[in-house]
Enzyme design. Structure first.
Site, short mmCIF file in Angstrom:
data_model
loop_
_atom_site.label_atom_id
_atom_site.label_comp_id
_atom_site.label_asym_id
_atom_site.label_seq_id
_atom_site.Cartn_x
_atom_site.Cartn_y
_atom_site.Cartn_z
N ASP A 1 -7.36 0.51 -12.37
CA ASP A 1 -6.19 -0.08 -13.03
C ASP A 1 -5.15 -0.37 -11.96
O ASP A 1 -5.50 -0.47 -10.79
CB ASP A 1 -5.67 0.84 -14.13
CG ASP A 1 -5.05 0.07 -15.30
OD1 ASP A 1 -4.18 -0.77 -15.04
OD2 ASP A 1 -5.42 0.30 -16.46
N HIS B 1 -6.00 -3.39 -10.57
CA HIS B 1 -5.40 -4.54 -11.25
C HIS B 1 -4.16 -5.02 -10.51
O HIS B 1 -3.28 -5.66 -11.09
CB HIS B 1 -5.05 -4.19 -12.70
CG HIS B 1 -6.24 -4.01 -13.57
ND1 HIS B 1 -6.18 -3.44 -14.82
CD2 HIS B 1 -7.56 -4.29 -13.37
CE1 HIS B 1 -7.39 -3.38 -15.35
NE2 HIS B 1 -8.24 -3.89 -14.48
#
Length: 454
Positions: free
Chosen positions: A255, A278
């Site tokens: 993430d 991310h």
């Protein structure tokens, strides 16, 4: 107590006086790294003298005792106000640990700390809770003037959240509350360095309600067994915090590598190597109606991102309630993102090099534009970005989506030399931004894809 050099840096940044220089910090596995514009190497907190004889060694519990939390707490009580706590054994923590009373303490972690994973629902009920995005944490550290040191050369200095049990459980119960691995909460003046962190059930770190924090030389990894999906393993999230530096670290996760949550201000991120993430993300912001989120004065320098969904990223909820994912819904909040610089970014097989959206979580783009974000984005600079994106969206290399013309201003891109695998001209989907300020050509977006949570 404060990190005086951090304060001087941000004063200089505000008037454009920061020069490139002092010391050379290399990102691991990345050659020819330029010196950073900010050197936190000498930014030690001012601390009263420590008492060399006040050392508290924490003994390891018996084999049948699965909880060393009480002994750890006792050591911090005994060595508070000028002592040193030494954690050189292997410990297991089986109950929440509140360490928010600390003052003038050094911590030496050359052993291992493991959080008990025998009952994930115990931690769902007993961890420390945050209202924001339903977060919780195993333990929290707060107070003032705290230094936490490890030693990466010894192969230990480990904090392990044993996230596998949680990742397996959320396959059938997506609403399970999973604790974060570490929290600075209400901390004024702290330094953390040379630690290994492994497999958090949720985020690795949150820096909340804190100021004057320096993080460096950390090794973060989230890896699963049996192809189980890892969920929400953000490296660092800042929240309601000011004057933070995170630098010289390696992060392997799934993430956000670093994420700036509401009311994060005056932050430097530099010399990070992020894989599988991310991106370096502002947000998400504007999630809660009538809440004001402010993120401003960020400088993100010299970051390598590999096999990630995004590189430089800003994510804002639209002005209408949006149902996105289990435990993650929102929209309609107020505020601003202002004065953010991404400088010297290396992309290696990332889906998008640049992502700016004010339609986060909303798949219906028309609905997003009918209800534009209440939160503005202004004075953003993205420069000196290079590398190659993945084949996933080729020839698209990024998106810059603002929900209305008056919601974004002065978004600039300069010296962007990102390539796509096909060799075609990179495509950037843009809406409601000033294309004259961008160093690439824009096309009308065909739709937007949202990746990541939070």
């Amino acid at each position: 107590m404060h990190l005086r050099i951090i304060g001087l840096y941000f004063s200089a940044l505000a008037v454009g006086l920061v020069a490139s220089t002092p010391k050379h910090h290399d990102v691991p596995s990345r050659p020819n790294v330029k010196p950073a514009p900010y050197d936190a190497g000498e930014a030690l907190p001012y601390s009263p003298p420590r008492h060399p004889k006040r050392r508290c060694f924490v003994e390891q519990g018996a084999a049948t005792d699965r909880n060393d939390a009480h002994d750890i707490h006792r050591a911090f009580v005994d060595c508070n106000n000028g002592g040193t706590v030494i954690l050189d054994k292997t410990y297991r923590i089986g109950s929440p640990l509140d360490l928010t009373f600390l003052k003038h303490v050094d911590v030496v972690l050359t052993g291992e700390i493991h959080f008990d994973d025998s009952d994930v629902y115990y931690w769902a009920e007993n961890s420390f809770k945050y209202e924001f995005q339903n977060q919780s944490v195993f333990w929290k550290w707060g107070g003032e003037d705290v230094n936490i040191y490890g030693d990466l050369s010894k192969g230990k200095s480990l904090i392990d959240g044993h996230g596998q049990a949680y990742w397996e459980e959320i396959r059938t119960n997506k609403s399970l509350f999973r604790p974060m691995l570490f929290a600075f909460d209400g901390m004024k003046g702290a330094r953390m360095s040379h630690l290994r962190m492994r497999n958090p059930p949720h985020w690795f770190n949150i820096i909340a309600n804190s100021s004057d924090i320096l993080i460096s030389n950390m090794d973060l990894q989230a890896k699963s067994l049996n192809n189980i999906t890892i969920a929400n393993s953000d490296g660092w999230d800042t929240y309601r915090s000011d004057r933070v530096v995170i630098q010289d670290s390696v992060i392997l996760n799934t993430d956000d590598c670093v994420s700036f949550k509401p009311n994060s201000t005056n932050i430097v991120i530099q010399n990070l190597d992020c894989t599988g993430s991310h991106g370096i993300s502002v947000g998400s912001l504007g999630q809660y109606v009538n809440k004001t989120d402010i993120v401003e004065n960020l400088y993100i320098y010299n970051v390598s991102l590999t096999d990630s969904s995004d590189g430089a990223r800003i994510k804002v909820w639209p002005g209408i309630a949006t149902s996105f994912q289990t435990l993650l819904n929102g929209g309609g909040g107020l505020g601003r993102v202002r004065n953010v610089t991404y400088d010297l970014f290396r992309n290696v097989n990332n889906d998008r090099a640049i992502t700016i959206t004010q339609c986060y979580g909303q798949k219906n783009q028309s609905l997003c534009y009918e209800h534009p974000a209440n939160l503005t984005i202004e004075d953003i600079t993205i420069k000196n970005m290079f590398g190659t994106t993945s084949e996933t969206l080729d020839p698209q290399a990024g998106t810059l989506i603002c929900s209305a013309p008056d919601r974004c201003s002065n978004i600039r891109a300069d010296n962007i030399t990102v390539h796509v695998p096909s060799g075609k001209a990179p495509v950037y989907a843009c809406k409601n931004v000033d294309e004259d300020l961008l160093g690439f050509n824009c096309t009308e977006p065909a739709g937007e894809r949202d990746l990541g949570q939070g």
